[in-house]
Each structure stands twice: as structure tokens, then as C-alpha cells.
Scaffold this motif. Sequence first.
Motif, PDB file in Angstrom:
ATOM      1  N   ALA A 246       0.867  -1.185   0.000  1.00 30.93           N
ATOM      2  CA  ALA A 246       0.000   0.000   0.000  1.00 30.93           C
ATOM      3  C   ALA A 246       0.899   1.229   0.000  1.00 30.93           C
ATOM      4  O   ALA A 246       1.529   1.542   1.014  1.00 30.93           O
ATOM      5  N   THR A 248      -0.108   4.392  -2.056  1.00 34.27           N
ATOM      6  CA  THR A 248      -0.980   5.565  -2.072  1.00 34.27           C
ATOM      7  C   THR A 248      -1.994   5.490  -0.928  1.00 34.27           C
ATOM      8  O   THR A 248      -2.237   4.420  -0.349  1.00 34.27           O
ATOM      9  N   ARG A 250      -5.178   5.765  -1.239  1.00 40.38           N
ATOM     10  CA  ARG A 250      -6.308   4.944  -1.682  1.00 40.38           C
ATOM     11  C   ARG A 250      -6.002   3.457  -1.530  1.00 40.38           C
ATOM     12  O   ARG A 250      -6.867   2.667  -1.149  1.00 40.38           O
ATOM     13  N   GLN A 251      -4.772   3.076  -1.853  1.00 41.24           N
ATOM     14  CA  GLN A 251      -4.388   1.670  -1.668  1.00 41.24           C
ATOM     15  C   GLN A 251      -4.456   1.284  -0.189  1.00 41.24           C
ATOM     16  O   GLN A 251      -4.901   0.187   0.157  1.00 41.24           O
ATOM     17  N   TRP A 252      -4.030   2.195   0.668  1.00 39.41           N
ATOM     18  CA  TRP A 252      -4.067   1.911   2.107  1.00 39.41           C
ATOM     19  C   TRP A 252      -5.501   1.762   2.610  1.00 39.41           C
ATOM     20  O   TRP A 252      -5.834   0.799   3.316  1.00 39.41           O
ATOM     21  N   VAL A 315      -7.088  -3.847  -3.922  1.00 38.02           N
ATOM     22  CA  VAL A 315      -5.858  -3.910  -3.137  1.00 38.02           C
ATOM     23  C   VAL A 315      -4.692  -4.260  -4.061  1.00 38.02           C
ATOM     24  O   VAL A 315      -4.830  -5.028  -5.014  1.00 38.02           O
ATOM     25  N   LEU A 316      -3.532  -3.699  -3.765  1.00 35.65           N
ATOM     26  CA  LEU A 316      -2.312  -3.993  -4.514  1.00 35.65           C
ATOM     27  C   LEU A 316      -1.626  -5.195  -3.860  1.00 35.65           C
ATOM     28  O   LEU A 316      -1.086  -5.090  -2.764  1.00 35.65           O
ATOM     29  N   TRP A 317      -1.669  -6.328  -4.542  1.00 35.08           N
ATOM     30  CA  TRP A 317      -1.163  -7.545  -3.912  1.00 35.08           C
ATOM     31  C   TRP A 317      -0.858  -8.590  -4.971  1.00 35.08           C
ATOM     32  O   TRP A 317      -1.214  -8.433  -6.141  1.00 35.08           O
TER      33      TRP A 317
END
Length: 405
Positions: A246, A248, A250-252, A315-317
Motif C-alpha cells: 500500500a 498511495t 487509496r491503496q491503504w 488492493v495492490l497484492w
Amino acid sequence: MFPILSGLRVVECASFIAAPSCALHLRQLGAEVIRIDPVGGGMDFGRWPVTPQGDSLYWEGLNKGKRSVAIDLSRPEGRQLAVDLITAPGPDAGVFVTNHPQKGFLGHAALSRQRPDLVTVRVLGWRDGAPAVDYTVNAALGLPYMTGGAGNGDDPVNHVLPAWDLMTGAYAAFATLAAERHRQRTGQGQEVTVPLSDVALASLGHTGQIAEVLSQGDRPRYGNALFGAFGRNFRTADDRQVMVVAITGRQWSGLVQALELAPAVAALEAALGVAFEADEGQRFVHREALFPLFERAIGALPLAALRQRFEAHAVLWSVYQTLGQAVAGDPRLSLDEPLFSTLQHPSGLRYPAPGAAASFHASARQPAVPAPRLGEHTDAVLAEVLSLSPARIGQLHDAKIVASA
């Protein structure tokens, strides 16, 4: 492949990754690339990975679509033949890519006496011409002391990806086209040197790491934690490893919502006097307080349920997987995409091979082309480029100055 550079002729006399990958990029954008190979193959002709029969998958991967001329470069006649190919006339010829030393018969000063407007792009290890490879440059720059975690103690941890070799090859391709454009406008040739060490040093400078070490000292090891933001590997309830990031705000916020951690994170923010959504750096500073929250939340979910939640909240994953698992089952990394062409290779194996990584949407993508057999194009190139007669080519073969496949 794309026909963007169609008509441009590049002669390559090189081995290993950086310089051959430079010419590979040019070839996959349409340039003709003629490799000058030593009879019997160069230093990397048998380099691993290899087939059970000993054919180098490495070599045939880096030389796709090129033409191979096999010449005995230990003999004066062979060296002159190589020089003639490099300096052959024509407005779209006279471009040479190499990683041979600057001194000797392949030095730019010697070559340019035969063709003054020659463009020579020379990949070096160190700027002064001393030899270096990716791993020795990395060692000299201290990166293996930033890689790994506390459990590695004082032991360096080498990276498996030869990043500086690959970046230097790409940068050298860019530099080749810049020098060729300069020649088109001015008529002037020149030598361009691209040292691995300078590409590595410049890259660390571009990303702030030199300024960091000058002002704050060497960066310690942080294991798998993403430096300066939130990111680390976590284990699911069904024992799968996932990388979660995370950067950004927004990602968080999406990550916190997906794991239903908003109350716990808010309580931690109140206790610490920080706002994690607004400041990615604070997520790194307080990672030891945050990680347990995420370990428990992710560890309570099987991968399928986690995937559903993460996809719903963008989510970035990613799931950790082997390369074999990636190319066999990940649709985002499918070998059936237009990037790949299934080819019969010189090793005798049939497998998908990549073409140009970029897509030029005004041009149709052409299939990739396999690497040549060693010396496959000797006779054709000598006839086409140097206008040698069949009798003269036969004499060169009889004298063992050249060889063919």
C-alpha cells in the motif's frame, strides 16, 4: 517484432547479456542484426541454462532473429573480414554494438579510419574499461548488504536477477538510436560507451539512494518490508504466501477496508498521533506495530476468501508463486499472448519465445524469429554485404577463416 527500424543494419560482436540484449532490442524493432561469432562459438555459447544435450537456452534466447557469421578472429584475414562487415558502406549501415575492449582491432579509432561516420556502441564493465559483471558491480555498490534481513548477519545476499546487465542493454539500445539520429542530422559518427557501473550508479542516484547515504548513512536491512511505505509478505490460513503493498492513500484505505481493520488502525493512529492514510512513510516507521494486525487478519482467511476481498477493494497484492506456476497458470502471464511466438529453436526444443515488449499500435506485430545456428548466414552475408563471389567465399572456407552451420 515490429518493422519500426526496418532498413537499419547493426553489426554485433559481443557476448553475455548487456550488449547482446542491446542488439536484440534493436532486432525486435525491425533492424537487421548481423552477429560476428568466433568459429565454434564465443564465451557464452554454452552458458547455462542448457538443455540436457548442452545447448544453451541463454544464448538462443538473447540472439533471436539475428544473423550469424562465423569467423576465425584469431587470424589477420578473419579480423579484416570482421572490420569490412562492420564498416560496410550504406546510409543505414555502419552501426556497431560490442563489449570487446576499446583497444585492439575492434577499437573505434581503428574502425573509423575505414568508415569515419561509424557509430560504435561499446558496453563496458567499469568506466575505465576494467572488467565487471552485474554481480561484481552490485557487490561494489553495497546492494547485497541492503538485501536480506537480520538473520543474514554480516553475510551479503546476492540478487538472482542481473538487473544492471538488463538495464545496460536497454540503455545501450536507446543510446544507439540517439547516436544514429545524430549521425543522420550531422553526418558525424562517434563512439558511445555504456558502462554497467555508470548505469548502476546513475540509477541509484536517480532514485535518491546516493543522496540518502550521503546525508543519513548506509541503509540497514529491512528483510521483506517495503522501504518507505507499507508492504511485506504475509501467510494465509491455508499456508499461501502473499505480497501486500500500500503506497498511495487509496491503496491503504482499500486494504484496511478489505481486512475490516478500520477500528484497530484508528485506535493505533490515535495512540501514536499519526494518520497512516495521509503519510506512507509513517506506515513504514510504525511497521512493527502494524504488521501484527495484518498478520492476524490475513492469517485468518484462506487464499480464495482473501482474493475475493482484495479484488473487491482494488488492493495492490500478489500471490507468491514459482516461475513454473506463473507461466503455467497465471492468465496475466500467459505464454499464449501475442508477445510470444511458439518456435522451433536451434537446440531442437519447441517453446514460446518473446518478441518486443512494447506494442506499437500503428504497426502490426510480427512473429518472433528464432536464434540462428552458429554460422548459419556466413555465406549469405558475405555475398550480400561484401559482394564476395562464391569462389572467394569457398576459398575462405577452405582456409578455415570462416565457417557455416
